[in-house]
Write a protein that holds these residues in place. Structure first.
Motif, PDB file in Angstrom:
ATOM      1  N   TRP A   3       0.761  -1.266  -0.053  1.00  0.00           N
ATOM      2  CA  TRP A   3       0.096   0.110  -0.052  1.00  0.00           C
ATOM      3  C   TRP A   3       0.890   1.170  -0.109  1.00  0.00           C
ATOM      4  O   TRP A   3       2.069   1.183   0.567  1.00  0.00           O
ATOM      5  CB  TRP A   3      -0.969   0.127   1.346  1.00  0.00           C
ATOM      6  N   SER A   4       0.410   2.479  -0.607  1.00  0.00           N
ATOM      7  CA  SER A   4       1.007   3.600  -0.418  1.00  0.00           C
ATOM      8  C   SER A   4      -0.073   4.700  -0.066  1.00  0.00           C
ATOM      9  O   SER A   4      -1.291   4.448  -0.058  1.00  0.00           O
ATOM     10  CB  SER A   4       1.658   3.852  -1.898  1.00  0.00           C
ATOM     11  N   LYS A   5       0.427   5.959   0.400  1.00  0.00           N
ATOM     12  CA  LYS A   5      -0.543   6.844   0.875  1.00  0.00           C
ATOM     13  C   LYS A   5      -0.891   7.564  -0.276  1.00  0.00           C
ATOM     14  O   LYS A   5      -0.153   7.837  -1.285  1.00  0.00           O
ATOM     15  CB  LYS A   5       0.298   7.950   1.931  1.00  0.00           C
ATOM     16  N   THR A   6      -2.259   8.083  -0.369  1.00  0.00           N
ATOM     17  CA  THR A   6      -2.699   9.054  -1.450  1.00  0.00           C
ATOM     18  C   THR A   6      -2.424  10.324  -1.091  1.00  0.00           C
ATOM     19  O   THR A   6      -2.063  10.640   0.014  1.00  0.00           O
ATOM     20  CB  THR A   6      -4.151   8.720  -1.673  1.00  0.00           C
ATOM     21  N   ASN A  26      -1.260   5.140  13.367  1.00  0.00           N
ATOM     22  CA  ASN A  26       0.143   4.694  13.022  1.00  0.00           C
ATOM     23  C   ASN A  26       0.194   3.735  12.022  1.00  0.00           C
ATOM     24  O   ASN A  26       1.360   3.694  11.356  1.00  0.00           O
ATOM     25  CB  ASN A  26       0.192   3.414  14.492  1.00  0.00           C
ATOM     26  N   LEU A  27      -0.823   2.966  11.507  1.00  0.00           N
ATOM     27  CA  LEU A  27      -0.836   2.310  10.284  1.00  0.00           C
ATOM     28  C   LEU A  27      -0.444   3.217   9.366  1.00  0.00           C
ATOM     29  O   LEU A  27       0.195   3.033   8.348  1.00  0.00           O
ATOM     30  CB  LEU A  27      -1.940   1.413  10.130  1.00  0.00           C
ATOM     31  N   LEU A  28      -1.427   4.204   9.180  1.00  0.00           N
ATOM     32  CA  LEU A  28      -1.271   5.470   8.107  1.00  0.00           C
ATOM     33  C   LEU A  28      -0.017   5.853   7.903  1.00  0.00           C
ATOM     34  O   LEU A  28       0.626   6.006   6.993  1.00  0.00           O
ATOM     35  CB  LEU A  28      -2.210   6.243   8.410  1.00  0.00           C
ATOM     36  N   LEU A  29       0.844   6.289   9.172  1.00  0.00           N
ATOM     37  CA  LEU A  29       2.039   6.676   9.258  1.00  0.00           C
ATOM     38  C   LEU A  29       3.174   5.709   8.583  1.00  0.00           C
ATOM     39  O   LEU A  29       3.989   6.099   8.067  1.00  0.00           O
ATOM     40  CB  LEU A  29       2.458   6.994  10.687  1.00  0.00           C
ATOM     41  N   LEU A  30       2.944   4.356   8.977  1.00  0.00           N
ATOM     42  CA  LEU A  30       3.792   3.214   8.402  1.00  0.00           C
ATOM     43  C   LEU A  30       3.945   2.871   7.200  1.00  0.00           C
ATOM     44  O   LEU A  30       4.775   2.573   6.507  1.00  0.00           O
ATOM     45  CB  LEU A  30       3.650   1.983   9.399  1.00  0.00           C
ATOM     46  N   PHE A  52      -6.765  -1.813   7.205  1.00  0.00           N
ATOM     47  CA  PHE A  52      -5.994  -1.253   5.842  1.00  0.00           C
ATOM     48  C   PHE A  52      -7.357  -1.178   5.120  1.00  0.00           C
ATOM     49  O   PHE A  52      -7.496  -0.084   4.268  1.00  0.00           O
ATOM     50  CB  PHE A  52      -5.394  -2.737   5.054  1.00  0.00           C
ATOM     51  N   LYS A  53      -8.305  -1.795   5.157  1.00  0.00           N
ATOM     52  CA  LYS A  53      -9.748  -1.719   4.248  1.00  0.00           C
ATOM     53  C   LYS A  53     -10.355  -0.295   4.751  1.00  0.00           C
ATOM     54  O   LYS A  53     -10.858   0.394   3.864  1.00  0.00           O
ATOM     55  CB  LYS A  53     -10.770  -2.888   4.574  1.00  0.00           C
ATOM     56  N   LEU A  60      -7.344   7.149   1.731  1.00  0.00           N
ATOM     57  CA  LEU A  60      -6.120   7.523   2.455  1.00  0.00           C
ATOM     58  C   LEU A  60      -4.991   6.646   1.990  1.00  0.00           C
ATOM     59  O   LEU A  60      -3.892   7.265   2.175  1.00  0.00           O
ATOM     60  CB  LEU A  60      -6.370   7.520   3.944  1.00  0.00           C
ATOM     61  N   ILE A  61      -5.472   5.437   1.484  1.00  0.00           N
ATOM     62  CA  ILE A  61      -4.168   4.611   1.095  1.00  0.00           C
ATOM     63  C   ILE A  61      -4.568   3.895  -0.226  1.00  0.00           C
ATOM     64  O   ILE A  61      -6.124   3.817  -0.527  1.00  0.00           O
ATOM     65  CB  ILE A  61      -3.730   3.546   2.110  1.00  0.00           C
ATOM     66  N   ALA A  62      -3.929   3.654  -1.122  1.00  0.00           N
ATOM     67  CA  ALA A  62      -3.998   2.670  -2.444  1.00  0.00           C
ATOM     68  C   ALA A  62      -3.285   1.653  -2.472  1.00  0.00           C
ATOM     69  O   ALA A  62      -1.910   1.893  -2.184  1.00  0.00           O
ATOM     70  CB  ALA A  62      -4.588   3.948  -3.468  1.00  0.00           C
TER      71      ALA A  62
END
Length: 165
Positions: A3-6, A26-30, A52-53, A60-62
């Motif tokens: 995954w990567s951040k959008t 924290n997951l979003l940061l990692l 993640f979902k 926020l992630i893709a």
């Protein structure tokens, strides 16, 4: 899955408006476009596939582009731990010339790419920082960790990418 951040995800790191649960923040940061979902699930206690979902549902992630995941997988298998990692090409703009949001995003990406999960506490320090001066102090700590773990040459390159010159 990698995954990567959008753009919205990078903005959320600053805004702290949509994701309130600490583990999901924290997951979003990692998430960095390098680590696989499986790696994060195995190394972060309490993390679930649903986290993640949830982040994906907020855009926020893709999924990372397939070319990035191929490079990461081959680097993981190819003994990258024995060679110094070079900085990602998009870290070549000095952070001293950027605003707070850009500095935060670049510093978080540097922590993730150079220190991985070992840099988790530094990633949290980035999130807690509320001024550019506090971010620069965290940046200095990051550079010290990189120097200790990867050597002076990699730390010097990281310093140039963060602070210019």
């Amino acid at each position: 899955m990698i995954w990567s951040k959008t753009e919205a995800g990078r903005a959320e790191v600053q805004a702290r408006a949509l994701v309130k649960e600490r583990l999901q923040r924290n997951l979003l940061l990692l998430i960095d476009g390098v680590k696989t979902e499986e790696m994060l699930l195995a190394n972060v206690v309490g993390l679930k596939h649903e986290d993640f979902k949830f982040l994906e549902s907020l855009n926020l992630i893709a999924p990372a582009p397939s070319s990035s995941s191929g490079r990461s997988s081959s680097a993981d298998r190819g003994g990258a731990a024995t060679q110094p990692m070079s900085l990602p090409p998009d870290l070549d703009e000095p952070l001293g010339e950027m605003d707070y949001g850009q500095f935060t995003a670049k510093l978080t990406q540097l922590i993730s790419s150079e220190l991985g999960l070992r840099g988790f506490t530094l990633t949290l320090a980035v999130e807690k920082a509320s001024t550019i001066e506090e971010l620069r102090a965290v940046g200095d700590r990051v550079l010290e960790q990189i120097r200790e773990r990867k050597g002076v040459a990699v730390a010097d390159k990281a310093r140039r990418s963060l602070f210019g010159g």
